[in-house]
Design an enzyme around this catalytic site. Structure first.
Site, PDB file in Angstrom:
ATOM      1  N   CYS A   1     -47.514  56.451 -14.511  1.00  0.00           N
ATOM      2  CA  CYS A   1     -46.408  55.566 -14.129  1.00  0.00           C
ATOM      3  C   CYS A   1     -45.303  56.243 -13.311  1.00  0.00           C
ATOM      4  O   CYS A   1     -45.467  56.515 -12.137  1.00  0.00           O
ATOM      5  CB  CYS A   1     -45.847  54.885 -15.376  1.00  0.00           C
ATOM      6  SG  CYS A   1     -45.069  53.286 -15.014  1.00  0.00           S
TER       7      CYS A   1
ATOM      8  N   GLU B   1     -24.271  30.814 -15.714  1.00  0.00           N
ATOM      9  CA  GLU B   1     -23.545  30.476 -16.942  1.00  0.00           C
ATOM     10  C   GLU B   1     -23.341  31.688 -17.836  1.00  0.00           C
ATOM     11  O   GLU B   1     -22.260  31.938 -18.354  1.00  0.00           O
ATOM     12  CB  GLU B   1     -24.386  29.520 -17.800  1.00  0.00           C
ATOM     13  CG  GLU B   1     -24.360  28.103 -17.424  1.00  0.00           C
ATOM     14  CD  GLU B   1     -25.403  27.297 -18.235  1.00  0.00           C
ATOM     15  OE1 GLU B   1     -25.618  26.158 -17.845  1.00  0.00           O
ATOM     16  OE2 GLU B   1     -25.980  27.817 -19.213  1.00  0.00           O
TER      17      GLU B   1
ATOM     18  N   THR C   1     -32.028  27.281 -22.753  1.00  0.00           N
ATOM     19  CA  THR C   1     -32.039  26.698 -21.405  1.00  0.00           C
ATOM     20  C   THR C   1     -30.888  27.196 -20.533  1.00  0.00           C
ATOM     21  O   THR C   1     -30.611  26.617 -19.486  1.00  0.00           O
ATOM     22  CB  THR C   1     -31.955  25.155 -21.500  1.00  0.00           C
ATOM     23  OG1 THR C   1     -30.744  24.805 -22.184  1.00  0.00           O
ATOM     24  CG2 THR C   1     -33.131  24.570 -22.252  1.00  0.00           C
TER      25      THR C   1
ATOM     26  N   ASN D   1     -16.541  22.188 -27.990  1.00  0.00           N
ATOM     27  CA  ASN D   1     -17.519  23.118 -28.550  1.00  0.00           C
ATOM     28  C   ASN D   1     -18.260  22.559 -29.763  1.00  0.00           C
ATOM     29  O   ASN D   1     -19.429  22.874 -29.982  1.00  0.00           O
ATOM     30  CB  ASN D   1     -16.831  24.437 -28.930  1.00  0.00           C
ATOM     31  CG  ASN D   1     -16.577  25.320 -27.721  1.00  0.00           C
ATOM     32  OD1 ASN D   1     -17.109  25.059 -26.636  1.00  0.00           O
ATOM     33  ND2 ASN D   1     -15.757  26.339 -27.888  1.00  0.00           N
TER      34      ASN D   1
ATOM     35  N   LYS E   1     -20.424  37.166 -25.907  1.00  0.00           N
ATOM     36  CA  LYS E   1     -21.410  36.084 -26.003  1.00  0.00           C
ATOM     37  C   LYS E   1     -22.818  36.615 -25.705  1.00  0.00           C
ATOM     38  O   LYS E   1     -23.786  36.251 -26.361  1.00  0.00           O
ATOM     39  CB  LYS E   1     -21.073  34.967 -25.018  1.00  0.00           C
ATOM     40  CG  LYS E   1     -19.795  34.216 -25.341  1.00  0.00           C
ATOM     41  CD  LYS E   1     -19.626  33.004 -24.430  1.00  0.00           C
ATOM     42  CE  LYS E   1     -18.326  32.277 -24.747  1.00  0.00           C
ATOM     43  NZ  LYS E   1     -18.131  31.093 -23.895  1.00  0.00           N
TER      44      LYS E   1
ATOM     45  N   ALA F   1     -34.252  20.662 -26.283  1.00  0.00           N
ATOM     46  CA  ALA F   1     -33.106  19.746 -26.168  1.00  0.00           C
ATOM     47  C   ALA F   1     -32.893  19.415 -24.694  1.00  0.00           C
ATOM     48  O   ALA F   1     -32.646  20.310 -23.890  1.00  0.00           O
ATOM     49  CB  ALA F   1     -31.862  20.406 -26.744  1.00  0.00           C
TER      50      ALA F   1
ATOM     51  N   MET G   1     -30.257  19.895 -14.962  1.00  0.00           N
ATOM     52  CA  MET G   1     -31.302  20.642 -14.260  1.00  0.00           C
ATOM     53  C   MET G   1     -31.992  21.670 -15.149  1.00  0.00           C
ATOM     54  O   MET G   1     -33.223  21.774 -15.150  1.00  0.00           O
ATOM     55  CB  MET G   1     -30.647  21.347 -13.055  1.00  0.00           C
ATOM     56  CG  MET G   1     -31.596  22.125 -12.182  1.00  0.00           C
ATOM     57  SD  MET G   1     -32.715  21.052 -11.263  1.00  0.00           S
ATOM     58  CE  MET G   1     -34.197  21.119 -12.231  1.00  0.00           C
TER      59      MET G   1
ATOM     60  N   LYS H   1     -41.213  43.846  -6.794  1.00  0.00           N
ATOM     61  CA  LYS H   1     -41.779  45.077  -7.348  1.00  0.00           C
ATOM     62  C   LYS H   1     -43.186  45.345  -6.815  1.00  0.00           C
ATOM     63  O   LYS H   1     -43.560  46.514  -6.604  1.00  0.00           O
ATOM     64  CB  LYS H   1     -41.817  44.953  -8.872  1.00  0.00           C
ATOM     65  CG  LYS H   1     -42.228  46.204  -9.642  1.00  0.00           C
ATOM     66  CD  LYS H   1     -41.084  47.180  -9.783  1.00  0.00           C
ATOM     67  CE  LYS H   1     -41.298  48.226 -10.849  1.00  0.00           C
ATOM     68  NZ  LYS H   1     -40.880  47.820 -12.185  1.00  0.00           N
TER      69      LYS H   1
ATOM     70  N   GLU I   1     -51.236  52.883 -19.119  1.00  0.00           N
ATOM     71  CA  GLU I   1     -50.349  53.778 -19.862  1.00  0.00           C
ATOM     72  C   GLU I   1     -50.149  53.250 -21.287  1.00  0.00           C
ATOM     73  O   GLU I   1     -49.972  52.052 -21.493  1.00  0.00           O
ATOM     74  CB  GLU I   1     -48.992  53.810 -19.144  1.00  0.00           C
ATOM     75  CG  GLU I   1     -47.952  54.689 -19.819  1.00  0.00           C
ATOM     76  CD  GLU I   1     -46.598  54.652 -19.105  1.00  0.00           C
ATOM     77  OE1 GLU I   1     -46.353  53.703 -18.314  1.00  0.00           O
ATOM     78  OE2 GLU I   1     -45.793  55.564 -19.347  1.00  0.00           O
TER      79      GLU I   1
ATOM     80  N   LYS J   1     -47.354  63.041 -19.235  1.00  0.00           N
ATOM     81  CA  LYS J   1     -46.430  62.457 -18.256  1.00  0.00           C
ATOM     82  C   LYS J   1     -45.256  63.406 -18.020  1.00  0.00           C
ATOM     83  O   LYS J   1     -44.641  63.891 -18.980  1.00  0.00           O
ATOM     84  CB  LYS J   1     -45.935  61.118 -18.803  1.00  0.00           C
ATOM     85  CG  LYS J   1     -45.106  60.281 -17.847  1.00  0.00           C
ATOM     86  CD  LYS J   1     -44.733  58.946 -18.521  1.00  0.00           C
ATOM     87  CE  LYS J   1     -44.020  58.000 -17.575  1.00  0.00           C
ATOM     88  NZ  LYS J   1     -43.710  56.702 -18.228  1.00  0.00           N
TER      89      LYS J   1
END
Lengths: 596, 596
Positions: free
Chosen positions: B173, B457, B452, B428, B568, B343, B348, B212, B56, B137
């Site tokens: 699609c 989070e 990261t 901060n 954020k 960094a 983890m 999927k 497509e 389509k």
């Protein structure tokens, strides 16, 4: 001053007055409790009568984005509708006929309880009766910042609603803006109904941009003439992140504006509106002259030769200033803040932002602090001008030099990476250090940092990501640098010379290296800004502009910078929208792509 | 290993073999020159025959967002189509019948030259003939990250195309995914055509997410059985910012997968496909069993009691790892970068990101540097583990302590603001200092900083804006913390124990104050993550989760954090998408709103 207010009030042969109340009021998105309290307290005493008309999606707020799909939103909204319905049936009273019309969502669910269909509708509330939907919006805007087809199912029939023996044709916002983007024209459909409209009502949540108010009125006059009926337009007011709803609700009749509400603030506009027995044939205009198309939606603010930007003018400057004040005020109110920390550079942008906040302080109890953070390349003039500005405004100025911290970082870089910090890396660290330090101060004060970037910078990526591009909300991000200057002149002329003239006239500089000036990296703003306006409208290619006499090298450079700086804009804060085409929600361009 | 590859190959009574070539190839968005060169060089020698099928919008790339409305794009694209048409008519040769099918845009213009209509079509190129559109389509996806109704006009008829005496039903699609979101079912329409399909061809640009691939195949098998014809599926491969196209093109026939292309890389899959004289009646499944609806589109990865997250499993981990590698690799290639600066915190997330880049280095020539930036509260274990990790990976580690710079800032704060820097402001500034310093290093090296952050989070806003949330591209932002651990275990088990076990087992901490641990601010991740998955799917309200046995205080706290941290996420970088519901392009929530 509102130039449309009572522009002309015309009376013709009439048989009745209809009491109309246009509720140009604002509630936070999903503030079901607040809206319920507002409605019940307003109408509790039984003294109201006539038609009370509220904006599109008054019951939920707008734009809702993904919220209508969320279980929590759906559950709470349905409970609120049920409460409203019970209140209307059992408690709402009035001596004379009364009806409340407002926008809300109507849900249908599938067998599993998930929303199968969501409609943007007009509800009616009448004393002693349950809440019921009257009309479903037929034209769902789905361009630029609009994406209603993502969430809503369109209605497929026009509705003429009867109240006190009169016929009201109903429209919701986009319904009045037929274009090639849509299959049907709800205004035409109204003219084909069995019942002739005595009045047309459009409830809207129409975002502001420069020129929008005139466009709306021209279209309303056209429709009023075409349908031979007064046209009542009730618009949302208030700011949602980047979008400003400007109010400016109005009633027009044939060739004239009967009454218009204030812009950029809440107002309940009440009027006795004549309803005619015999419609007068107006001077019928060509009906489809001001419909939407790709070319009108992103109209440019350019001279016909594209070589210069159309000035906003005093009226435009006042509108834009009002829009910015509403945008900032609503943002902090809704997010529970009341303090501002502004980083001043001694340049035009930050000076204008500080001045605007100072003007906001006249209307809201807010606290305000300016911080000047001089580095190795900050000139003493920058401090002097910041000082003068703060003295003019009566704002506390704190100086926090970054020279020593910058030195410490340069030493640490040499010690740990074994290389000198220089060039772009050394320029950007100063900007990022200021970004970190201004946020440190705002963390300590629990204050809002406002972004001070302008649209010219943002377009070409002439800013440091996480540096001077930080902030919760961008005040000037939809104004080109030349418009920033125009607005500063306007404020000085009309609000008592607050900004030192030298701030406006000195050559713009980021002051991140010796003798740096913007003009070393970019074309002069009076050449840059028209190129940007043309390219951002999507209606011109670089080749088109070169053909029209723009400098080839400048056009190609600007185009390339615009294309390559998309990654910076992706991480930028919401920008208060004041133009037809803005960065932000309605601007969607991939980062990774060939530069065409 | 591809579990579907040659799963089963079935042959029935047949009268012909059709030569099929599935071009699962990739070009950058708007790379008209590259695509023209690729096509002309591939087919120049005249040796090709049969059907060559491309994905497509192969001619333009996908998703294009606003690009199709831009004058520059339109002008260049039309010139490219013209070149292609001339090449096909005058130069394309072949001895046997040959046809190229590919996706592209078809424009219609209004009287002023602006696009009045844009269609997402399938074009055909045949030797000696001009380029011509075959099929438009019909189903335009317009939910989550899809917004095709914003740009395209849907087609309104099914097409069965004849080639070498055989009939090919055409789909693009979404056409294969009828649901309540659409009005017509193009698969049903194919079954009602006069000509019985001998084969069905679907060209796609289908973004990857976990699960999927299975969903696509199940649906293809259903359609193949329903239409009694083999089903050929050609998917785009390659990454566009946050979206991963995984390829996995395939041919299915009745109950079996005949052949499948690789996932996450380019491949031209050629096969001789039998075309039947007499269709065999398959074991017909219920046809509409796997259509899309709000409830299936945002399916959750939760246990039935919602109390735990469904593990990705080894197959899922491998898929996700492949997706992340493709996402990072394409991003840097397309943006002209080849170095990374990462960094490391000793935790983890950053360890996993570094390990993934190291795995990428096996397939691409990239440079890689890790930087450890210890502060007052960094434990020595954090350095030791970072050191061990870099030794295992063979990556250069530089240490750049922030203690002294941090002290300098604390002193400057006291001197200039007359207050001690403490609490959140002091936490901060350390994070933002690291953000500024890692970007300083990347400015000097002209390298990419990868973000990261993880999805846990990001959901609750447990990160510092302009601090640990910086980066050009988020690698783990669609994986909850517990999935980050699962992926780390998987990589250790399958790629030779690269990550020190202690990094995986130590308690997560931001190390921004004495003895800080994530568990002081957040519920344990095995309780947090299922709550987040449930809320982000939009299918559960906090009340629903409390009813199902989740802790009430935890649910309400998480819900409130999720709602309040939208500001954020608005300034976050693109996140490589690996889940049905992700932050990023398909996540649209206002910042200012009532917390429901």
């Amino acid at each position: 001053m509102n130039p449309y207010y009572y522009l002309e009030c015309k009376f013709r042969s009439m048989d009745a007055f209809m009491q109309l109340n246009l509720h140009q009021t604002h509630h936070e998105i999903a503030d079901f409790e607040g809206i319920f309290k507002y409605l019940t307290s307003t109408f509790q005493d039984g003294s109201h009568s006539g038609l009370h008309i509220f904006p599109e999606l008054f019951l939920t707020g707008y734009p809702l984005q993904d919220l209508p799909l969320k279980k929590t939103f759906i559950d709470d909204y349905l409970a609120f509708l049920e409460d409203l319905s019970i209140w209307s049936e059992r408690q709402l009273k009035s001596k004379s006929p009364l009806a409340l019309l407002f926008g809300g969502l109507r849900y249908e669910f599938d067998g599993l309880g998930w929303p199968a269909q969501i409609e943007n509708v007009m509800y009616i509330l009448e004393p002693g009766k349950k809440l019921r939907p009257l009309y479903t919006k037929q034209l769902l805007p789905n361009y630029d910042l609009y994406e209603e087809k993502k969430y809503f199912t369109p209605g497929n029939q026009s509705v003429v609603f009867e109240f006190q023996g009169k016929n009201f044709g109903l429209l919701i916002c986009e319904d009045m803006w037929f274009s090639h983007l849509h299959d049907v024209d709800p205004v035409e459909l109204l003219s084909e109904q069995n019942k002739k409209c005595d009045m047309v009502i459009n409830i809207s949540a129409s975002p502001y941009h420069l020129g929008k108010i005139e466009t709306r009125i021209n279209r309303a006059l056209e429709i009023s003439q075409f349908l031979e009926a007064p046209f009542v337009y009730v618009n949302r007011v208030g700011a949602e992140d980047e979008i400003i709803f400007d109010g400016h609700s109005f009633v027009v009749d044939g060739n004239s504006v009967v009454k218009m509400a204030y812009g950029f603030k809440s107002q309940i506009l009440s009027l006795e509106m004549p309803v005619y027995q015999e419609p007068e044939k107006g001077n019928v205009r060509s009906y489809h002259s001001s419909t939407n198309s790709w070319s009108t939606i992103f109209s440019t603010r350019l001279s016909s030769d594209t070589l210069s930007l159309t000035p906003m003018g005093p009226k435009g400057c006042q509108e834009v200033l009002d829009a910015l004040l509403l945008g900032i005020g609503d943002y902090i109110t809704k997010n529970g803040m009341k303090k501002f920390t502004i980083a001043l550079s001694g340049g035009m942008d930050s000076a204008l932002v500080l001045t605007i906040i100072k003007l906001l302080q006249k209307t809201m109890p807010i606290e305000l602090e300016a911080v000047f953070m001089p580095g190795f390349y900050s000139s003493s003039v920058s401090f002097d001008l910041s000082y003068d500005l703060c003295r003019n405004l009566g704002v506390k100025l704190t100086t926090m030099p970054i020279k020593f911290i910058h030195s410490t970082i340069k030493t640490a870089y040499r010690d740990n990476f074994g290389a000198e910090l220089k060039g772009l890396a050394d320029e950007n660290i100063q900007s990022r250090l200021r970004g970190a330090l201004i946020y440190m101060r705002s963390n300590d004060l629990n204050s809002v940092v406002l972004n001070t970037s302008n649209k010219s910078e943002l377009s070409v990526g002439y800013s440091t990501i996480y540096g001077d591009s930080v902030g919760a909300l961008s005040v000037l991000g939809d104004l080109f640098k030349s418009e920033v200057f125009e607005l500063a002149h306007f404020i000085n002329a009309n609000y008592g010379g607050l900004i030192p003239e030298d701030i406006i006239t000195r050559p713009p500089s980021a002051e991140l290296r010796e003798n740096q000036e913007d003009s070393q990296s970019l074309p002069p703003y009076d050449r840059l800004d028209p190129i940007l306006e043309a390219l951002l409208s999507s209606r011109f290619s670089p080749a088109d502009l070169i053909k029209r006499g723009h400098d080839k090298d400048e056009v190609l450079k600007v185009y390339s910078l615009l294309s390559k700086s998309e990654y910076k804009r992706k991480q930028f804060c919401p920008i208060i929208k004041v133009k037809p085409k803005s960065f932000g929600f309605g601007h969607r361009v991939p980062i990774s792509k060939k530069i065409l």
